[in-house]
Write a protein that holds these residues in place. Sequence first.
Motif, PDB file in Angstrom:
ATOM      1  N   ILE A 133       2.250  -9.600  -4.437  1.00  0.00           N
ATOM      2  CA  ILE A 133       2.570  -9.150  -5.497  1.00  0.00           C
ATOM      3  C   ILE A 133       2.739 -10.071  -6.463  1.00  0.00           C
ATOM      4  CG2 ILE A 133       4.972  -9.300  -4.491  1.00  0.00           C
ATOM      5  CD1 ILE A 133       5.792  -6.752  -6.272  1.00  0.00           C
ATOM      6  N   GLU A 136       4.713 -10.348 -12.432  1.00  0.00           N
ATOM      7  CA  GLU A 136       4.708  -9.013 -13.400  1.00  0.00           C
ATOM      8  C   GLU A 136       4.856  -7.703 -12.835  1.00  0.00           C
ATOM      9  OE1 GLU A 136       3.036 -12.624 -14.984  1.00  0.00           O
ATOM     10  OE2 GLU A 136       2.421 -11.634 -13.187  1.00  0.00           O
ATOM     11  N   ARG A 137       4.330  -7.753 -11.767  1.00  0.00           N
ATOM     12  CA  ARG A 137       4.469  -6.282 -10.950  1.00  0.00           C
ATOM     13  C   ARG A 137       5.711  -6.114 -10.063  1.00  0.00           C
ATOM     14  NH1 ARG A 137       4.889  -1.418 -10.405  1.00  0.00           N
ATOM     15  NH2 ARG A 137       4.668  -0.623  -8.346  1.00  0.00           N
ATOM     16  N   GLU A 140       8.097  -5.177 -12.857  1.00  0.00           N
ATOM     17  CA  GLU A 140       7.851  -3.764 -12.990  1.00  0.00           C
ATOM     18  C   GLU A 140       8.611  -2.828 -11.906  1.00  0.00           C
ATOM     19  OE1 GLU A 140       3.838  -2.998 -13.023  1.00  0.00           O
ATOM     20  OE2 GLU A 140       3.377  -4.044 -15.133  1.00  0.00           O
TER      21      GLU A 140
END
Length: 450
Positions: A133, A136-137, A140
């Motif tokens: 991961i 950025e993810r 989110e």
Amino acid sequence: MSAQIATKDASGTELDRLAQVAEDVLRRCKAAGADEAEVAASVDVGLSVGVRLGEIETIEHTRDRSFGVTVYFGKRKGSASTADLNADSIVTTVEQACAIARYTEADPASGLADAARMARRFPEFDTWHPWDISVERAIELGLEIEDAGRSVAGITNSEGASVQAGQALAVYANSHGFTGRERGTRHMLSVSLLADDEAGMQSDHWYDSVRAAQDFVPAAYIGRKAAERVLSRLGAQSLTTRQCPVLFASEVARGLIGHLLSAVSGGALYRKASFLLDARGTRILPDFVDLIEDPFLPRGHASAAFDAEGVETMRSALVEGGVLQRYLLSSYSARKLGLESTGNAGGVHNLIVRTGSDDFDAMLRRLGTGLLVTQTMGQGVNGVTGDYSRGAAGFWVENGVIQYPVEEITIAGNLRDVYANIVAIGNDVDPRSHVLCGSILVERMTVAGG
């Protein structure tokens, strides 16, 4: 940037490197005159991202290393550790361990576990699932969790959401010629929310913890669940002192089992600091209760082929038909007690608490009128006497239906009586722990208001 630092193949290479370092250190210990030695080395890597009120709060990459060596000169023991795996630091650590051992008193119970007990089979437990991961993810995902909770009417604030991805590699080796390798991943999603009304402010949280990211419940569910929990706490009140049935929700019921595990652990027993001294072979729980240790559960939170001393683990009953079958012993505590290691150096490896057929709603109906405990606070447990007195919060229930939230109360009893008075265990097992337990209904405890 990614949380993943080792592919499945690369993890094997890293484990081989750690094993080579460990075996080299064992040779150094022998050259220094040690009769026996053991080495534990590990590398833990992780990513942790925190968000709060829609903003990034923390981003943390970790890479922690540890290396520990224990040497035995006869029955004299010395241990030293370092977080630096370079050659000079390791040499210094070995020297320190040897120096300590030369000046310590001999202990007849010290030494490695018996060579014949070393693990020889190393099955795969499906515990290695690196989560690739990106930061950025992860951000989110944290925002998605928090937004799902904050969007629920009545939620007024947030203490933040967290996304964590972690990997651990470990090697244990000793001078019996044993070298064991372990690898595992652990990932977590969590959020804590707040709400308030004229009676005051309440907070609560929810989380999920898994070996493989694909096993997570939906991120939005975690946010909504936390919101549901905190809103249900609004308007909480206290109770007058009384005796009544108490239902421990599954997420706190495992704490009751944890007190039992502490009481039957070797350290407490040989120090005579347990209310279950000499309890092996006696009934400590109702006859419908079995506690089974199963180190071989796929993706189990504590699955392992060997314990912290290299002793082979095995599936066996801790409690069967309510009767305590054995203790939880390392080689040291076993020698102190005149017994044999049970392969539990470092703790229990997945404990399955046999459940009944009732789901949570059915357990509420069995409770009838009494207290549902969803939170416990404070220590309040005397391991020597078994006296139990802890702060608690939860809900008052009448005729199997939740009536209102309660807080600032104390639940009390003696754990021997609490265990003997368990009348049901639900099938609503909380999978987020190595103690797999459903809700527990106790026939009667003392409940005192604040």
